[in-house]
Write a protein that holds these residues in place. Structure first.
Motif, PDB file in Angstrom:
ATOM      1  N   ARG A   1     -10.400  -8.663   8.825  1.00 29.44           N
ATOM      2  CA  ARG A   1     -11.123  -9.823   8.267  1.00 29.44           C
ATOM      3  C   ARG A   1     -10.240 -11.064   8.231  1.00 29.44           C
ATOM      4  O   ARG A   1     -10.720 -12.178   8.459  1.00 29.44           O
ATOM      5  CB  ARG A   1     -11.644  -9.518   6.861  1.00 29.44           C
ATOM      6  CG  ARG A   1     -12.844  -8.625   6.829  1.00 29.44           C
ATOM      7  CD  ARG A   1     -14.045  -9.229   7.510  1.00 29.44           C
ATOM      8  NE  ARG A   1     -14.745 -10.110   6.593  1.00 29.44           N
ATOM      9  CZ  ARG A   1     -15.766 -10.894   6.927  1.00 29.44           C
ATOM     10  NH1 ARG A   1     -16.205 -10.911   8.153  1.00 29.44           N
ATOM     11  NH2 ARG A   1     -16.331 -11.661   6.043  1.00 29.44           N
ATOM     12  N   LEU A   2      -8.961 -10.893   7.952  1.00 25.00           N
ATOM     13  CA  LEU A   2      -8.047 -12.025   7.951  1.00 25.00           C
ATOM     14  C   LEU A   2      -8.012 -12.665   9.332  1.00 25.00           C
ATOM     15  O   LEU A   2      -8.143 -13.887   9.462  1.00 25.00           O
ATOM     16  CB  LEU A   2      -6.645 -11.580   7.532  1.00 25.00           C
ATOM     17  CG  LEU A   2      -5.595 -12.692   7.475  1.00 25.00           C
ATOM     18  CD1 LEU A   2      -5.922 -13.673   6.348  1.00 25.00           C
ATOM     19  CD2 LEU A   2      -4.207 -12.091   7.266  1.00 25.00           C
TER      20      LEU A   2
ATOM     21  N   THR B   1       4.180  -6.355   6.162  1.00 24.59           N
ATOM     22  CA  THR B   1       3.505  -5.384   5.307  1.00 24.59           C
ATOM     23  C   THR B   1       4.511  -4.303   4.933  1.00 24.59           C
ATOM     24  O   THR B   1       5.220  -3.798   5.797  1.00 24.59           O
ATOM     25  CB  THR B   1       2.312  -4.745   6.042  1.00 24.59           C
ATOM     26  OG1 THR B   1       1.386  -5.760   6.395  1.00 24.59           O
ATOM     27  CG2 THR B   1       1.624  -3.717   5.178  1.00 24.59           C
TER      28      THR B   1
ATOM     29  N   GLY C   1      -3.141  -3.608  -2.071  1.00 20.12           N
ATOM     30  CA  GLY C   1      -4.195  -2.602  -2.008  1.00 20.12           C
ATOM     31  C   GLY C   1      -4.754  -2.205  -3.351  1.00 20.12           C
ATOM     32  O   GLY C   1      -5.810  -1.593  -3.425  1.00 20.12           O
TER      33      GLY C   1
ATOM     34  N   GLN D   1       0.834  -1.189   0.000  1.00 25.63           N
ATOM     35  CA  GLN D   1       0.000   0.000   0.000  1.00 25.63           C
ATOM     36  C   GLN D   1       0.873   1.244   0.000  1.00 25.63           C
ATOM     37  O   GLN D   1       2.063   1.164  -0.184  1.00 25.63           O
ATOM     38  CB  GLN D   1      -0.888  -0.021   1.227  1.00 25.63           C
ATOM     39  CG  GLN D   1      -0.076  -0.048   2.512  1.00 25.63           C
ATOM     40  CD  GLN D   1      -0.948  -0.036   3.739  1.00 25.63           C
ATOM     41  OE1 GLN D   1      -2.133   0.157   3.652  1.00 25.63           O
ATOM     42  NE2 GLN D   1      -0.353  -0.227   4.870  1.00 25.63           N
TER      43      GLN D   1
ATOM     44  N   LYS E   1     -16.647  -9.490  -4.915  1.00 23.65           N
ATOM     45  CA  LYS E   1     -15.408 -10.206  -5.214  1.00 23.65           C
ATOM     46  C   LYS E   1     -15.417 -10.624  -6.672  1.00 23.65           C
ATOM     47  O   LYS E   1     -16.457 -11.004  -7.218  1.00 23.65           O
ATOM     48  CB  LYS E   1     -15.289 -11.451  -4.351  1.00 23.65           C
ATOM     49  CG  LYS E   1     -15.245 -11.184  -2.884  1.00 23.65           C
ATOM     50  CD  LYS E   1     -15.278 -12.500  -2.127  1.00 23.65           C
ATOM     51  CE  LYS E   1     -15.961 -12.316  -0.803  1.00 23.65           C
ATOM     52  NZ  LYS E   1     -16.203 -13.559  -0.118  1.00 23.65           N
TER      53      LYS E   1
ATOM     54  N   TYR F   1      -1.579 -10.062  -0.507  1.00 22.80           N
ATOM     55  CA  TYR F   1      -2.689  -9.146  -0.721  1.00 22.80           C
ATOM     56  C   TYR F   1      -2.100  -7.772  -1.038  1.00 22.80           C
ATOM     57  O   TYR F   1      -1.201  -7.307  -0.340  1.00 22.80           O
ATOM     58  CB  TYR F   1      -3.583  -9.031   0.519  1.00 22.80           C
ATOM     59  CG  TYR F   1      -4.495  -7.831   0.447  1.00 22.80           C
ATOM     60  CD1 TYR F   1      -5.607  -7.841  -0.393  1.00 22.80           C
ATOM     61  CD2 TYR F   1      -4.224  -6.672   1.155  1.00 22.80           C
ATOM     62  CE1 TYR F   1      -6.420  -6.724  -0.505  1.00 22.80           C
ATOM     63  CE2 TYR F   1      -5.032  -5.549   1.053  1.00 22.80           C
ATOM     64  CZ  TYR F   1      -6.126  -5.587   0.229  1.00 22.80           C
ATOM     65  OH  TYR F   1      -6.921  -4.480   0.110  1.00 22.80           O
TER      66      TYR F   1
ATOM     67  N   PHE G   1      -8.500  -5.436   5.645  1.00 21.08           N
ATOM     68  CA  PHE G   1      -7.920  -6.736   5.302  1.00 21.08           C
ATOM     69  C   PHE G   1      -7.430  -7.453   6.556  1.00 21.08           C
ATOM     70  O   PHE G   1      -7.735  -8.622   6.776  1.00 21.08           O
ATOM     71  CB  PHE G   1      -6.770  -6.566   4.308  1.00 21.08           C
ATOM     72  CG  PHE G   1      -6.013  -7.844   4.073  1.00 21.08           C
ATOM     73  CD1 PHE G   1      -6.547  -8.839   3.268  1.00 21.08           C
ATOM     74  CD2 PHE G   1      -4.790  -8.061   4.677  1.00 21.08           C
ATOM     75  CE1 PHE G   1      -5.863 -10.036   3.075  1.00 21.08           C
ATOM     76  CE2 PHE G   1      -4.099  -9.246   4.479  1.00 21.08           C
ATOM     77  CZ  PHE G   1      -4.638 -10.237   3.679  1.00 21.08           C
ATOM     78  N   GLU G   2      -6.679  -6.748   7.389  1.00 24.34           N
ATOM     79  CA  GLU G   2      -6.115  -7.372   8.578  1.00 24.34           C
ATOM     80  C   GLU G   2      -7.200  -7.820   9.553  1.00 24.34           C
ATOM     81  O   GLU G   2      -7.099  -8.907  10.144  1.00 24.34           O
ATOM     82  CB  GLU G   2      -5.122  -6.420   9.249  1.00 24.34           C
ATOM     83  CG  GLU G   2      -3.868  -6.242   8.413  1.00 24.34           C
ATOM     84  CD  GLU G   2      -2.914  -5.182   8.940  1.00 24.34           C
ATOM     85  OE1 GLU G   2      -3.003  -4.823  10.137  1.00 24.34           O
ATOM     86  OE2 GLU G   2      -2.064  -4.720   8.147  1.00 24.34           O
TER      87      GLU G   2
ATOM     88  N   ALA H   1      -7.206  -5.463  -4.959  1.00 22.95           N
ATOM     89  CA  ALA H   1      -8.440  -4.691  -4.939  1.00 22.95           C
ATOM     90  C   ALA H   1      -8.451  -3.758  -6.140  1.00 22.95           C
ATOM     91  O   ALA H   1      -7.434  -3.560  -6.778  1.00 22.95           O
ATOM     92  CB  ALA H   1      -8.531  -3.893  -3.634  1.00 22.95           C
TER      93      ALA H   1
ATOM     94  N   ARG I   1      -7.980   0.170   3.708  1.00 24.39           N
ATOM     95  CA  ARG I   1      -7.905  -1.131   3.045  1.00 24.39           C
ATOM     96  C   ARG I   1      -7.061  -2.097   3.856  1.00 24.39           C
ATOM     97  O   ARG I   1      -7.418  -3.258   4.022  1.00 24.39           O
ATOM     98  CB  ARG I   1      -7.336  -1.003   1.632  1.00 24.39           C
ATOM     99  CG  ARG I   1      -8.325  -0.486   0.644  1.00 24.39           C
ATOM    100  CD  ARG I   1      -7.776  -0.499  -0.760  1.00 24.39           C
ATOM    101  NE  ARG I   1      -8.682   0.269  -1.600  1.00 24.39           N
ATOM    102  CZ  ARG I   1      -8.396   0.709  -2.798  1.00 24.39           C
ATOM    103  NH1 ARG I   1      -7.218   0.461  -3.339  1.00 24.39           N
ATOM    104  NH2 ARG I   1      -9.274   1.399  -3.491  1.00 24.39           N
ATOM    105  N   ALA I   2      -5.924  -1.625   4.333  1.00 26.89           N
ATOM    106  CA  ALA I   2      -5.041  -2.492   5.121  1.00 26.89           C
ATOM    107  C   ALA I   2      -5.730  -2.922   6.414  1.00 26.89           C
ATOM    108  O   ALA I   2      -5.697  -4.109   6.775  1.00 26.89           O
ATOM    109  CB  ALA I   2      -3.728  -1.779   5.415  1.00 26.89           C
TER     110      ALA I   2
END
Length: 155
Positions: free
Chosen positions: A19-20, A32, A62, A2, A141, A60, A16-17, A88, A12-13
């Motif tokens: 949900r991961l 990262t 950004g 990113q 998605k 992943y 992502f983190e 993304a 976004r980061a």
């Protein structure tokens, strides 16, 4: 990958983190690094990761431009087949890489939809209507299984 200090990158980061950790509690986020929204920079970052780590299961990014930079580094090292790449924004380079089976997926984000919403908001303000503080956009998605449902982006 990113760009540090940029709201979109931060959100976004963080998303992502979060949900991961929620969906994949056993997965370790190894590192990262900023890709600065730049394919070449992301490729250099990934080259460093490939030197540093013997095993990388997934990457992943950004945006798909950076994701394809990371993919290119892995291809150059002969390790692309062992890594899952996801990004993304659904850039054309990501769309094409999904179609080739080299990139797992992306998230739909259309600057056309963004522009239409911004114009509609401006028109609503001019008409004296109350507008929401935030607009929400669906961001489905995109994978090889549903790629044909989406037009190839022109950007």
């Amino acid at each position: 990958m990113q760009h540090p200090g940029y709201t979109t990158a931060i959100e976004r980061a963080a998303g992502f983190e979060e949900r991961l950790a929620e969906l994949c509690p056993g997965v370790e986020l190894m590192e990262t690094q900023p890709g600065n929204w730049n394919r070449e920079r992301a490729q250099r970052v990934m080259e460093d990761f490939l030197t540093k780590y013997d095993r990388i299961d997934g990457v992943y990014s950004g945006d798909d431009n950076m994701g394809v930079g990371a993919l290119n580094a892995a291809k150059g090292a002969g390790r692309a087949d062992e890594i899952i790449f996801i990004g993304a924004t659904n850039f054309a380079v990501g769309y094409d890489a999904i179609a080739r089976g080299e990139y797992y997926g992306s998230i739909y984000q259309s600057p056309v939809d963004d522009a239409e919403a911004a114009l509609q908001t401006a028109l609503d303000v001019l008409a004296g209507e109350e507008v929401p503080k935030l607009n929400f956009f669906e961001t489905p998605k995109i994978t090889a299984e549903n790629l044909e449902e989406f037009d190839r982006p022109v950007f």
